[in-house]
Design a protein around this motif. Structure first.
Motif: not given
Length: 762
Positions: A322-342, A351-355
């Motif tokens: 999986l492209p690394q930026e997509q993996l960062h996106f998936k992890i980011g979504k999970c972190l939002m699910g537990i409200k760990d916004y930082d 992800g944006l730094h990579l692409k």
């Protein structure tokens, strides 16, 4: 010793590849001493292009066997090394070829190239996949391709005792960038070849695995599951096909709505190759769908580690990248699910730094910044996202919401007394029978009426205009959430009430509600209203249902707030995603739509059945959709199918308490009718755990206890049911109940008395 250019033969098989071939040949011409092109029947300009690049051209009739055609090409190769490439592939870094061979082990016989594939989904979105394929190998008489389709040389190389090396060589594969129709033709061709092979050797695990993948691509999940199960059954545990089969078996099971089987297969694959990406990706997806965000993050992190370390065995077998930026996106979504916004901000930023033009990470970061109150930064990101996408309505709407909030902060103005406070949102079609009564019941409570009409041909629009409604015309697309969301786009009130034409607001229950809402805490996002309705069953019996649903909610603007679900749509998930609270209220809504003739009810049930079947096919892990399908099947008296659907709903572990209590109670009734009273009792208790004050499950519990000869406990339950009916309790805190006719309870008590007499207990 440095390798000379003359040591490489490039072998290609082609048919009608005039659109692809030139770019392929251009990518390898600098390193190929000879190019062998085997043409299997071209009728376009393929041969002329090959001649232009000096290819050695040979003709071979197509015999539905890729290995045979490739081996025909190998027979003409004269150089020490062979690169096998297709016309729809391009070697991206040929300059590394000489270095790759020069630095290889003296016992190396094959080299893995990283192949990046580009695929187009049916909806037009693009996917990118990365894997390692053995395309470069020694020119040796015993190294030949095997397999009529998805042909390989791996085992023939290892049989010679030669090693496989991983290289930095990369290829682009464009063969999946086809239209859905073109992909279907390609997959059907593959299926035809595999069908013939499996007639000859029906237990060949490699061909079973390949046919399962082909059937998966064609959308035939049932047959794909049969093949992949057999591939796992007949496969050698030590062969490469086993982890491949387990991983794609996980994908097939997941898409078939069996997450437990998918999880089991992925875990078995990890036992074979612990440090791999594919199986961890499957587990991450399963846990995300189950809302277990911490476990999802754990497996996405393992996937990330596997992609960094590139386990040798995983690369040989073929791992999912999986492209690394997509993996960062998936992890980011999970972190939002537990409200760990930082931490989520950190992942989206990586992800944006990579692409820097990755839309998913851009919108994800904008979303989390919005929740943290950083509206200006969120706005900047969304403005860039809008420029990069082609008319993405959701991103534009999201940007409008932020602009509105920024404007409010900028002017710091007092609320406009002329602005509507409560908007009524409705969707209708041919509702002249009910509409006037609904609008009349709501006219003093709401300040504006927004109606989406999906094709009325009766007097509905005249009635709506009489009440000053704003009418939006929209074609019906078999999706209730879509139609309701269209209405939300036009609601300007601070709060939104949604009703159906066959509903009525109880006037006494809304007294004082407006004043209370004006001073409500900002944390309050919605109010649960009691919906009371008589349900005429297809048997002719009438059940009085009482349920609680958030029908009145704050207007956060679409799509921040939106309905979800093709049928029996919900607003609750959006409110929870915003971290808002939902409170119970005194508001009562009378629903008349289920108290109609048998013909009308049959029509409604059939309509809902068709929509729900479509819904579970689109979202096989949507527990709420499976629950509603089970309820609909029960109304159709398809009790075995209803039981299966309800069990599927419960297995997703995604149901909210109110739905869970209803599902377990329904299943209790279904298994009780099969005289499985132990399980019926267990399910009734589970329902009561979530909704302890309800009548329905308590009544089912009483009957289960009675038939299990636990007479004293049964008597206590029946007595409690009668008390609750006499008290006419409001909706239970779970938001679910069905009123039991008092005579039915008394009938149960009489039956209990007779059973006690027979048992000599009286």
């Amino acid at each position: 010793k440095m390798l000379r250019k003359t040591d490489l033969s490039v072998c290609i098989i082609a048919k009608n590849e005039e659109n692809m071939l030139a770019d392929c040949l251009e990518s390898i011409k600098s390193i190929a001493e000879e190019i062998i092109l085997v043409d299997t029947g071209s009728t376009d300009g393929t041969i002329k292009i090959a001649e232009k690049y000096g290819c050695k051209i040979y003709h071979h009739p197509w015999e539905n066997d890729f290995a045979k055609a490739r081996n025909f090409a190998l027979g003409y190769a004269t150089k020490k090394y062979i690169l096998s490439i297709d016309a729809d592939e391009r070697l991206l870094n040929p300059e590394l070829f000489i270095e790759t061979i020069a630095t290889s082990n003296s016992n190396s016989g094959g080299w893995l190239l990283k192949v990046v594939s580009h695929a187009t989904r049916a909806n037009g979105l693009k996917d990118t996949y990365s894997g390692n394929l053995l395309r470069l190998f020694l020119n040796h008489p015993k190294i030949k391709f095997y397999g009529a389709i998805h042909e390989q040389v791996l085992e023939n190389i290892t049989k010679l005792g030669l090693k496989i090396d991983i290289t930095k060589l990369k290829m682009d594969h464009l063969g999946y960038s086809l239209s859905p129709d073109q992909m279907s033709i390609k997959q059907k061709r593959n299926l035809e070849i595999l069908n013939k092979l499996l007639i000859i050797s029906p237990t060949d695990p490699h061909n079973l695995y390949q046919r399962a993948k082909t059937l998966l691509a064609l959308g035939d999940l049932k047959k794909a599951e049969i093949d992949i199960a057999n591939a796992i059954k007949y496969g050698n545990p030590n062969a490469a096909v086993m982890p491949q089969s387990l991983n794609f078996g996980g994908v097939i099971a997941l898409q078939s709505g069996n997450p437990d089987l998918a999880m089991s297969r992925a875990r078995d694959s990890i036992k074979i190759i612990p440090n791999q990406s594919f199986a961890n990706f499957i587990l991450g997806e399963i846990y995300y769908l189950k809302n277990d965000y911490l476990m999802a993050i754990e497996h996405y992190r393992r996937m990330e580690k596997a992609q960094e370390t590139e386990d040798f065995y995983a690369q040989i077998v073929g791992d999912y990248k999986l492209p690394q930026e997509q993996l960062h996106f998936k992890i980011g979504k999970c972190l939002m699910g537990i409200k760990d916004y930082d931490t989520a901000i950190n992942e989206f930023s990586k992800g944006l730094h990579l692409k820097n033009d990755d839309i998913a990470c851009m919108v994800g970061l904008a979303n989390v910044l919005y929740f943290k109150g950083q509206l200006e930064h969120s706005k900047e990101l969304l403005e860039i996202a809008v420029q990069l996408t082609e008319e993405n309505a959701e991103i534009k709407n999201y940007l409008n919401i932020i602009n509105t909030e920024l404007a409010k902060k900028s002017f710091n103005h007092k609320p406009d007394s002329n602005k509507p406070f409560i908007s009524l949102s409705m969707i209708i079609k041919n509702e002249e029978k009910y509409l006037e009564g609904c609008l009349d019941s709501a006219k003093e409570f709401v300040d504006e009426i927004i109606i989406v009409d999906t094709g009325s041909t009766d007097k509905s629009l005249e009635i709506a205009q009489k009440f000053g409604a704003k009418i939006i015309n929209k074609a019906w697309n078999n999706d209730f959430a879509e139609a309701r969301n269209e209405s939300l786009k036009y609601c300007s009130g601070e709060w939104i009430l949604y009703l159906d034409a066959d509903e009525r607001l109880d006037q006494n229950s809304i007294l004082g509600i407006k004043d209370a809402l004006k001073i409500a805490d900002e944390k309050l996002g919605g109010l649960i209203c009691t919906i009371e309705s008589d349900h005429i069953q297809l048997t002719g019996e009438v059940e009085h249902h009482r349920g609680g649903y958030p029908r009145l909610f704050r207007n956060y603007g679409f799509p921040t707030i939106k309905f979800q679900g093709r049928v029996h749509e919900q607003i609750t998930p959006s409110l929870f995603d915003l971290g808002k609270e939902i409170a119970f209220s005194e508001i009562k809504i009378l629903h008349l739509g289920y108290n109609q003739s048998r013909e009308v009810m049959e029509g409604k049930i059939k309509r809902n059945y068709a929509l729900l079947i479509q819904h579970v096919q689109e979202e096989p892990l949507n527990g709420y959709a499976w629950y509603q399908l089970g309820q609909t099947l029960a109304q159709m008296q398809l009790f075995k199918e209803a039981e299966g659907a309800i069990r599927m709903a419960l297995s997703t572990n995604t149901l909210k308490d109110s739905v869970y209590s209803s599902a377990t109670a329904t299943l209790s009734q279904l298994v009780g009718s099969q005289r499985n009273f132990e399980e019926a009792l267990e399910l009734a208790n589970k329902s009561l755990e979530k909704a302890p004050n309800q009548v329905y499950a308590l009544h089912l519990k009483a009957y289960s206890l009675m038939y299990l000869n636990r007479f004293d406990e049964s008597m206590e339950c029946f007595d409690e049911v009668l008390k609750r009916l006499d008290n006419n309790q409001k909706i239970p805190q779970s938001g679910f109940d069905i009123t039991i006719p008092k005579e039915l309870v008394l009938k149960g008590l009489n039956e209990l008395k007779e059973l006690k007499i027979k048992a000599g207990r009286i």
